[in-house]
Design an enzyme around this catalytic site. Structure first.
Site, PDB file in Angstrom:
ATOM      1  N   LYS A 135     139.457 -90.532 -21.076  1.00  0.00           N
ATOM      2  CA  LYS A 135     140.091 -89.287 -20.611  1.00  0.00           C
ATOM      3  C   LYS A 135     140.297 -89.338 -19.093  1.00  0.00           C
ATOM      4  O   LYS A 135     141.366 -89.003 -18.589  1.00  0.00           O
ATOM      5  CB  LYS A 135     139.229 -88.072 -21.002  1.00  0.00           C
ATOM      6  CG  LYS A 135     139.828 -86.764 -20.494  1.00  0.00           C
ATOM      7  CD  LYS A 135     138.938 -85.551 -20.681  1.00  0.00           C
ATOM      8  CE  LYS A 135     139.432 -84.396 -19.815  1.00  0.00           C
ATOM      9  NZ  LYS A 135     138.571 -83.225 -19.802  1.00  0.00           N
ATOM     10  N   ASP A 167     140.831 -77.123  -7.972  1.00  0.00           N
ATOM     11  CA  ASP A 167     141.200 -76.036  -8.872  1.00  0.00           C
ATOM     12  C   ASP A 167     142.070 -76.636  -9.964  1.00  0.00           C
ATOM     13  O   ASP A 167     142.901 -77.516  -9.691  1.00  0.00           O
ATOM     14  CB  ASP A 167     141.946 -74.925  -8.138  1.00  0.00           C
ATOM     15  CG  ASP A 167     141.942 -73.643  -8.965  1.00  0.00           C
ATOM     16  OD1 ASP A 167     140.859 -73.245  -9.439  1.00  0.00           O
ATOM     17  OD2 ASP A 167     143.007 -73.051  -9.181  1.00  0.00           O
ATOM     18  N   SER A 168     141.861 -76.200 -11.179  1.00  0.00           N
ATOM     19  CA  SER A 168     142.580 -76.828 -12.294  1.00  0.00           C
ATOM     20  C   SER A 168     142.828 -75.820 -13.394  1.00  0.00           C
ATOM     21  O   SER A 168     142.248 -74.736 -13.396  1.00  0.00           O
ATOM     22  CB  SER A 168     141.748 -77.993 -12.839  1.00  0.00           C
ATOM     23  OG  SER A 168     140.467 -77.533 -13.227  1.00  0.00           O
ATOM     24  N   HIS A 214     144.415 -85.105 -15.513  1.00  0.00           N
ATOM     25  CA  HIS A 214     144.841 -84.462 -14.269  1.00  0.00           C
ATOM     26  C   HIS A 214     143.804 -84.670 -13.177  1.00  0.00           C
ATOM     27  O   HIS A 214     144.120 -85.046 -12.061  1.00  0.00           O
ATOM     28  CB  HIS A 214     145.067 -82.969 -14.547  1.00  0.00           C
ATOM     29  CG  HIS A 214     143.937 -82.305 -15.302  1.00  0.00           C
ATOM     30  ND1 HIS A 214     143.390 -82.838 -16.438  1.00  0.00           N
ATOM     31  CD2 HIS A 214     143.234 -81.163 -15.052  1.00  0.00           C
ATOM     32  CE1 HIS A 214     142.416 -82.048 -16.865  1.00  0.00           C
ATOM     33  NE2 HIS A 214     142.299 -81.048 -16.041  1.00  0.00           N
ATOM     34  N   ARG A 215     142.511 -84.455 -13.490  1.00  0.00           N
ATOM     35  CA  ARG A 215     141.462 -84.588 -12.479  1.00  0.00           C
ATOM     36  C   ARG A 215     141.291 -86.042 -12.069  1.00  0.00           C
ATOM     37  O   ARG A 215     141.136 -86.355 -10.896  1.00  0.00           O
ATOM     38  CB  ARG A 215     140.140 -84.017 -13.017  1.00  0.00           C
ATOM     39  CG  ARG A 215     139.096 -83.797 -11.938  1.00  0.00           C
ATOM     40  CD  ARG A 215     137.926 -82.956 -12.416  1.00  0.00           C
ATOM     41  NE  ARG A 215     138.335 -81.646 -12.852  1.00  0.00           N
ATOM     42  CZ  ARG A 215     138.490 -81.287 -14.127  1.00  0.00           C
ATOM     43  NH1 ARG A 215     138.238 -82.128 -15.093  1.00  0.00           N
ATOM     44  NH2 ARG A 215     138.893 -80.081 -14.447  1.00  0.00           N
ATOM     45  N   GLY A 228     136.037 -76.836 -22.217  1.00  0.00           N
ATOM     46  CA  GLY A 228     137.205 -75.965 -22.027  1.00  0.00           C
ATOM     47  C   GLY A 228     138.194 -76.077 -23.177  1.00  0.00           C
ATOM     48  O   GLY A 228     137.833 -75.959 -24.354  1.00  0.00           O
ATOM     49  N   TYR A 229     139.455 -76.335 -22.830  1.00  0.00           N
ATOM     50  CA  TYR A 229     140.533 -76.375 -23.824  1.00  0.00           C
ATOM     51  C   TYR A 229     140.753 -77.774 -24.408  1.00  0.00           C
ATOM     52  O   TYR A 229     141.751 -78.001 -25.093  1.00  0.00           O
ATOM     53  CB  TYR A 229     141.832 -75.861 -23.189  1.00  0.00           C
ATOM     54  CG  TYR A 229     141.701 -74.442 -22.664  1.00  0.00           C
ATOM     55  CD1 TYR A 229     141.883 -73.354 -23.505  1.00  0.00           C
ATOM     56  CD2 TYR A 229     141.340 -74.189 -21.339  1.00  0.00           C
ATOM     57  CE1 TYR A 229     141.729 -72.050 -23.046  1.00  0.00           C
ATOM     58  CE2 TYR A 229     141.187 -72.889 -20.868  1.00  0.00           C
ATOM     59  CZ  TYR A 229     141.379 -71.837 -21.724  1.00  0.00           C
ATOM     60  OH  TYR A 229     141.217 -70.550 -21.267  1.00  0.00           O
ATOM     61  N   GLY A 285     128.586 -80.980 -13.530  1.00  0.00           N
ATOM     62  CA  GLY A 285     129.315 -82.174 -13.988  1.00  0.00           C
ATOM     63  C   GLY A 285     130.218 -82.724 -12.898  1.00  0.00           C
ATOM     64  O   GLY A 285     130.224 -83.926 -12.609  1.00  0.00           O
ATOM     65  N   LYS A 286     130.977 -81.822 -12.255  1.00  0.00           N
ATOM     66  CA  LYS A 286     131.894 -82.249 -11.192  1.00  0.00           C
ATOM     67  C   LYS A 286     131.107 -82.804 -10.000  1.00  0.00           C
ATOM     68  O   LYS A 286     131.527 -83.770  -9.366  1.00  0.00           O
ATOM     69  CB  LYS A 286     132.736 -81.057 -10.710  1.00  0.00           C
ATOM     70  CG  LYS A 286     133.784 -80.563 -11.695  1.00  0.00           C
ATOM     71  CD  LYS A 286     134.600 -79.452 -11.037  1.00  0.00           C
ATOM     72  CE  LYS A 286     135.481 -78.705 -12.002  1.00  0.00           C
ATOM     73  NZ  LYS A 286     136.127 -77.529 -11.406  1.00  0.00           N
TER      74      LYS A 286
HETATM   75  P1  IMP Z   1     138.244 -74.178 -12.361  1.00  0.00           P
HETATM   76  O1  IMP Z   1     139.060 -75.326 -11.891  1.00  0.00           O
HETATM   77  O2  IMP Z   1     136.772 -74.415 -12.180  1.00  0.00           O
HETATM   78  O3  IMP Z   1     138.736 -72.872 -11.783  1.00  0.00           O
HETATM   79  O4  IMP Z   1     138.405 -74.011 -13.939  1.00  0.00           O
HETATM   80  C1  IMP Z   1     139.603 -74.163 -14.575  1.00  0.00           C
HETATM   81  C2  IMP Z   1     139.502 -73.971 -16.081  1.00  0.00           C
HETATM   82  O5  IMP Z   1     140.572 -74.720 -16.650  1.00  0.00           O
HETATM   83  C3  IMP Z   1     138.218 -74.497 -16.704  1.00  0.00           C
HETATM   84  O6  IMP Z   1     137.288 -73.477 -16.862  1.00  0.00           O
HETATM   85  C4  IMP Z   1     138.709 -74.987 -18.069  1.00  0.00           C
HETATM   86  O7  IMP Z   1     138.727 -73.952 -18.967  1.00  0.00           O
HETATM   87  C5  IMP Z   1     140.146 -75.381 -17.823  1.00  0.00           C
HETATM   88  N1  IMP Z   1     140.195 -76.824 -17.618  1.00  0.00           N
HETATM   89  C6  IMP Z   1     140.384 -77.493 -16.448  1.00  0.00           C
HETATM   90  N2  IMP Z   1     140.352 -78.824 -16.646  1.00  0.00           N
HETATM   91  C7  IMP Z   1     140.114 -79.003 -17.965  1.00  0.00           C
HETATM   92  C8  IMP Z   1     139.941 -80.155 -18.784  1.00  0.00           C
HETATM   93  O8  IMP Z   1     139.972 -81.316 -18.334  1.00  0.00           O
HETATM   94  N3  IMP Z   1     139.732 -79.924 -20.086  1.00  0.00           N
HETATM   95  C9  IMP Z   1     139.669 -78.684 -20.630  1.00  0.00           C
HETATM   96  N4  IMP Z   1     139.797 -77.578 -19.925  1.00  0.00           N
HETATM   97  C10 IMP Z   1     140.028 -77.725 -18.591  1.00  0.00           C
END
Ligand code: IMP
Length: 198
Positions: free
Chosen positions: A176, A70-71, A181-182, A154-155, A13-14
């Site tokens: 969204k 990273d998020s 944040h992204r 995710g959340y 997706g990213k």
């Molecule tokens: P990473 O950035 O791939 O390490 O993953 C960070 C984790 O944070 C993800 O697996 C999600 O569970 C959560 N996360 C990050 N951004 C979002 C979002 O926009 N919505 C819901 N969960 C998020």
């Protein structure tokens, strides 16, 4: 001139999103999967550290400018958890269970605040060691229960951004992305790239 960037992610997706965003600038995006590179272990304690760890390691290994992100979700009542551990917090990466765990831990917490925020740090590292960080944050509340919608991952079903009465999962993707944040970190990256191209 930036002609080719390597994106250090295996998330389909990213990858699609970043390719679409950078195509109008004539920038080709290669991915870690194209180059058969391994995942970099996220051993940092902040989003910026983990993001940089990924982009710097791969920029040095390949000789190409490298983007990484990273998020995660930070909940006030849990002293900022799950934070950088957001992905690993969910048992077997099952986010339905992860959300149940979050609600249960919040119910146990003495701090009854529902305040939370998502954070994202995108980093761009060059093979010569130069790097740039682009950070985005969105503040909101953790809902009392999951609010599922047509979209989201995710959340998302638990997160209600301030000023809205629906969860991220109930919002259209484009909506969204405007406030997420992204999306905000991405806007800052785009400003940087526009300045390079102009
Ligand atoms: P990473 O950035 O791939 O390490 O993953 C960070 C984790 O944070 C993800 O697996 C999600 O569970 C959560 N996360 C990050 N951004 C979002 C979002 O926009 N919505 C819901 N969960 C998020």
């Amino acid at each position: 001139m930036l002609k080719e960037i390597l994106f250090a992610s295996h998330n389909a997706g990213k990858i699609t999103e970043i390719k679409q965003i950078l195509a109008p600038f004539g920038i080709t995006v290669k991915t870690a999967a194209d180059m058969d590179l391994p995942d970099v272990e996220e051993t940092g304690t902040t989003f910026a550290e983990n993001s940089l760890l990924k982009s710097q390691t791969i920029a040095k290994a390949t000789g190409l400018p490298c983007l990484a992100d990273d998020s995660g979700l930070c909940v006030d009542a849990l002293n900022g958890a799950p934070g950088v551990f957001s992905a690993r917090y969910a048992p077997n990466r099952d986010f339905d269970k992860g959300m149940d765990k979050l609600l249960a831990e919040m119910a146990q917490s003495k701090n009854k605040s529902r305040d939370a925020h998502f954070c994202c740090v995108i980093s761009l590292s060059y093979p010569n060691g130069e790097y740039h960080l682009f950070e985005g944050r969105v503040d909101g509340q953790i809902a009392m229960q999951k609010m599922f919608g047509a979209d989201g991952f995710g959340y998302d079903p638990l997160f209600v951004p301030n000023g809205y009465d629906c969860s991220f999962a109930q919002m259209a993707k484009v909506e969204k992305n405007k406030i997420s944040h992204r999306g905000r970190a991405m806007q800052k990256l785009l400003e940087y790239i526009k300045n390079l191209v102009e």
